[in-house]
Design a protein around this motif. Structure first.
Motif, PDB file in Angstrom:
ATOM      1  N   TYR A  21       0.787  -1.226   0.000  1.00  0.00           N
ATOM      2  CA  TYR A  21       0.000   0.000   0.000  1.00  0.00           C
ATOM      3  C   TYR A  21       0.829   1.291   0.000  1.00  0.00           C
ATOM      4  O   TYR A  21       0.286   2.349  -0.316  1.00  0.00           O
ATOM      5  CB  TYR A  21      -0.925   0.023   1.222  1.00  0.00           C
ATOM      6  CG  TYR A  21      -1.818  -1.187   1.320  1.00  0.00           C
ATOM      7  CD1 TYR A  21      -2.895  -1.348   0.464  1.00  0.00           C
ATOM      8  CD2 TYR A  21      -1.580  -2.180   2.269  1.00  0.00           C
ATOM      9  CE1 TYR A  21      -3.723  -2.467   0.552  1.00  0.00           C
ATOM     10  CE2 TYR A  21      -2.394  -3.298   2.364  1.00  0.00           C
ATOM     11  CZ  TYR A  21      -3.464  -3.440   1.497  1.00  0.00           C
ATOM     12  OH  TYR A  21      -4.268  -4.544   1.578  1.00  0.00           O
TER      13      TYR A  21
ATOM     14  N   LEU B  35      -6.994  11.559  -6.954  1.00  0.00           N
ATOM     15  CA  LEU B  35      -6.535  10.233  -7.360  1.00  0.00           C
ATOM     16  C   LEU B  35      -5.890   9.503  -6.196  1.00  0.00           C
ATOM     17  O   LEU B  35      -6.167   8.320  -5.944  1.00  0.00           O
ATOM     18  CB  LEU B  35      -5.553  10.354  -8.528  1.00  0.00           C
ATOM     19  CG  LEU B  35      -4.908   9.046  -9.002  1.00  0.00           C
ATOM     20  CD1 LEU B  35      -5.955   8.117  -9.596  1.00  0.00           C
ATOM     21  CD2 LEU B  35      -3.802   9.323 -10.014  1.00  0.00           C
ATOM     22  N   ARG B  36      -5.050  10.188  -5.472  1.00  0.00           N
ATOM     23  CA  ARG B  36      -4.344   9.561  -4.367  1.00  0.00           C
ATOM     24  C   ARG B  36      -5.287   9.213  -3.224  1.00  0.00           C
ATOM     25  O   ARG B  36      -5.152   8.176  -2.573  1.00  0.00           O
ATOM     26  CB  ARG B  36      -3.221  10.481  -3.895  1.00  0.00           C
ATOM     27  CG  ARG B  36      -2.069  10.554  -4.898  1.00  0.00           C
ATOM     28  CD  ARG B  36      -1.251  11.821  -4.762  1.00  0.00           C
ATOM     29  NE  ARG B  36      -0.661  11.972  -3.440  1.00  0.00           N
ATOM     30  CZ  ARG B  36       0.054  13.035  -3.079  1.00  0.00           C
ATOM     31  NH1 ARG B  36       0.251  14.018  -3.945  1.00  0.00           N
ATOM     32  NH2 ARG B  36       0.575  13.101  -1.881  1.00  0.00           N
TER      33      ARG B  36
ATOM     34  N   CYS C 127      -8.159   6.500  -4.634  1.00  0.00           N
ATOM     35  CA  CYS C 127      -7.629   5.257  -5.203  1.00  0.00           C
ATOM     36  C   CYS C 127      -6.301   4.888  -4.532  1.00  0.00           C
ATOM     37  O   CYS C 127      -5.243   4.956  -5.173  1.00  0.00           O
ATOM     38  CB  CYS C 127      -7.430   5.402  -6.712  1.00  0.00           C
ATOM     39  SG  CYS C 127      -8.888   5.958  -7.628  1.00  0.00           S
TER      40      CYS C 127
ATOM     41  N   ARG D 217      -2.283   2.572  -9.667  1.00  0.00           N
ATOM     42  CA  ARG D 217      -3.657   3.010  -9.409  1.00  0.00           C
ATOM     43  C   ARG D 217      -4.519   2.890 -10.669  1.00  0.00           C
ATOM     44  O   ARG D 217      -5.668   2.439 -10.609  1.00  0.00           O
ATOM     45  CB  ARG D 217      -3.647   4.448  -8.909  1.00  0.00           C
ATOM     46  CG  ARG D 217      -3.103   4.618  -7.495  1.00  0.00           C
ATOM     47  CD  ARG D 217      -3.020   6.095  -7.134  1.00  0.00           C
ATOM     48  NE  ARG D 217      -2.876   6.296  -5.700  1.00  0.00           N
ATOM     49  CZ  ARG D 217      -1.727   6.491  -5.073  1.00  0.00           C
ATOM     50  NH1 ARG D 217      -0.591   6.490  -5.773  1.00  0.00           N
ATOM     51  NH2 ARG D 217      -1.696   6.674  -3.763  1.00  0.00           N
TER      52      ARG D 217
ATOM     53  N   MET E 140      -3.083   3.043  -3.450  1.00  0.00           N
ATOM     54  CA  MET E 140      -2.371   2.002  -4.175  1.00  0.00           C
ATOM     55  C   MET E 140      -2.556   0.647  -3.498  1.00  0.00           C
ATOM     56  O   MET E 140      -2.492   0.527  -2.277  1.00  0.00           O
ATOM     57  CB  MET E 140      -0.874   2.320  -4.247  1.00  0.00           C
ATOM     58  CG  MET E 140      -0.099   1.368  -5.163  1.00  0.00           C
ATOM     59  SD  MET E 140       1.691   1.632  -5.161  1.00  0.00           S
ATOM     60  CE  MET E 140       2.177   0.727  -3.674  1.00  0.00           C
TER      61      MET E 140
ATOM     62  N   SER F 173       2.761   3.770  -1.494  1.00  0.00           N
ATOM     63  CA  SER F 173       3.218   4.227  -2.805  1.00  0.00           C
ATOM     64  C   SER F 173       4.513   5.022  -2.702  1.00  0.00           C
ATOM     65  O   SER F 173       5.395   4.907  -3.569  1.00  0.00           O
ATOM     66  CB  SER F 173       2.131   5.073  -3.473  1.00  0.00           C
ATOM     67  OG  SER F 173       1.772   6.176  -2.663  1.00  0.00           O
TER      68      SER F 173
ATOM     69  N   TYR G 299      -8.277  -0.217   3.108  1.00  0.00           N
ATOM     70  CA  TYR G 299      -8.832   0.365   1.885  1.00  0.00           C
ATOM     71  C   TYR G 299      -9.736  -0.605   1.107  1.00  0.00           C
ATOM     72  O   TYR G 299      -9.902  -0.463  -0.106  1.00  0.00           O
ATOM     73  CB  TYR G 299      -7.708   0.845   0.952  1.00  0.00           C
ATOM     74  CG  TYR G 299      -6.643   1.651   1.638  1.00  0.00           C
ATOM     75  CD1 TYR G 299      -6.949   2.825   2.324  1.00  0.00           C
ATOM     76  CD2 TYR G 299      -5.303   1.229   1.638  1.00  0.00           C
ATOM     77  CE1 TYR G 299      -5.963   3.568   2.961  1.00  0.00           C
ATOM     78  CE2 TYR G 299      -4.315   1.966   2.278  1.00  0.00           C
ATOM     79  CZ  TYR G 299      -4.655   3.133   2.939  1.00  0.00           C
ATOM     80  OH  TYR G 299      -3.684   3.863   3.574  1.00  0.00           O
TER      81      TYR G 299
ATOM     82  N   TYR H 158      -7.527   0.098 -10.365  1.00  0.00           N
ATOM     83  CA  TYR H 158      -8.919   0.569 -10.331  1.00  0.00           C
ATOM     84  C   TYR H 158      -9.530   0.612 -11.733  1.00  0.00           C
ATOM     85  O   TYR H 158     -10.650   1.096 -11.902  1.00  0.00           O
ATOM     86  CB  TYR H 158      -8.994   1.949  -9.673  1.00  0.00           C
ATOM     87  CG  TYR H 158      -8.650   1.909  -8.206  1.00  0.00           C
ATOM     88  CD1 TYR H 158      -9.645   1.898  -7.231  1.00  0.00           C
ATOM     89  CD2 TYR H 158      -7.325   1.865  -7.768  1.00  0.00           C
ATOM     90  CE1 TYR H 158      -9.342   1.856  -5.875  1.00  0.00           C
ATOM     91  CE2 TYR H 158      -7.003   1.806  -6.413  1.00  0.00           C
ATOM     92  CZ  TYR H 158      -8.009   1.805  -5.479  1.00  0.00           C
ATOM     93  OH  TYR H 158      -7.699   1.752  -4.131  1.00  0.00           O
TER      94      TYR H 158
END
Length: 229
Positions: free
Chosen positions: A12, A110-111, A114, A173, A116, A14, A215, A177
């Motif tokens: 997880y 995005l971070r 989503c 990501r 990682m 990133s 997550y 996703y």
């Protein structure tokens, strides 16, 4: 010179992946130290690295501690000027720094939406408008980099560099996703995630499990589309 690199969980974290690739991909000697990012021991594990408080963190054999990915990148580029961390051409080097800086400072949707993960693909994930805006900006930056470098396929600036390092978790990501991007962006993401170093990292990531799973989404899961090692 052998560095000590402090990282969090491989599945997880990133930023830990970025820090590790800076060293691994450019053959810079290092030892990896694990920090309990999800086990609650992070502060204790990093107590001897003040004032660093986040992963990744880098320690030189002279005892210098460097935090934050961009600072680590510039330090390594200075200390290993022939390793090729940045592009040689001035315009490409400046643009690669721009892309890395925008990655660090931006793309919060995005971070945030989503995180990682490297084990599966979330089927039916519906990106928000903010995530779609981030993706459009990322693709604009990729197109700008390729226009300058003339690299229509492959790495953004021709040869692998720190820009590719910084966008590898973005690629994770997009794949994890199944986010809507142009075919050329998808191909670039698959190239980054097919790298042997990334596959080794992913293999180690899958050796650890958590209960509860961080997550987790209430969505079906599809297999990761890139063959493992």
């Amino acid at each position: 010179m052998t560095y000590e690199l402090y990282i969090g969980d491989r599945m997880y974290s990133s930023w830990s992946l970025r820090g590790w690739l800076m060293l691994e991909k450019f053959a810079i000697p290092h030892q990896t130290r694990f920090v309990g990012l999800y086990s609650g021991t992070m502060a204790q594990d990093m107590a001897h690295l003040p004032p660093a408080r986040l992963v990744p963190a880098l320690k030189t054999d002279q005892g210098l501690v460097v935090g934050e990915s961009l600072a680590m990148a510039e330090t390594l580029a200075e200390q290993h000027p022939t390793a090729g961390l940045w592009p040689r051409a001035e315009a490409l080097r400046a643009t690669a720094r721009w892309l890395c800086t925008e990655m660090v400072a931006g793309f919060s949707a995005l971070r945030g939406d989503c995180p990682m993960q490297l084990s599966h693909v979330w089927q039916g994930f519906a990106p928000s408008d903010a995530v779609l805006t981030d993706l459009a900006r990322i693709e604009q930056l990729f197109a700008h980099a390729r226009n300058l470098s003339g690299s229509e396929t492959g790495y953004l600036f021709g040869d692998y560099c720190l820009a590719d390092v910084f966008y590898t978790p973005v690629a994770a990501r997009i794949i994890g996703y199944d986010l809507p991007v142009r075919p050329e962006t998808r191909a670039y993401c698959e190239l980054l995630m097919s790298d042997p170093a990334v596959l080794r990292w992913q293999k180690q990531a899958r050796e650890v499990s958590y209960d509860p799973e961080p997550y987790a989404l209430d969505l079906p899961r599809l297999p990761w589309p890139i063959a493992p090692l």
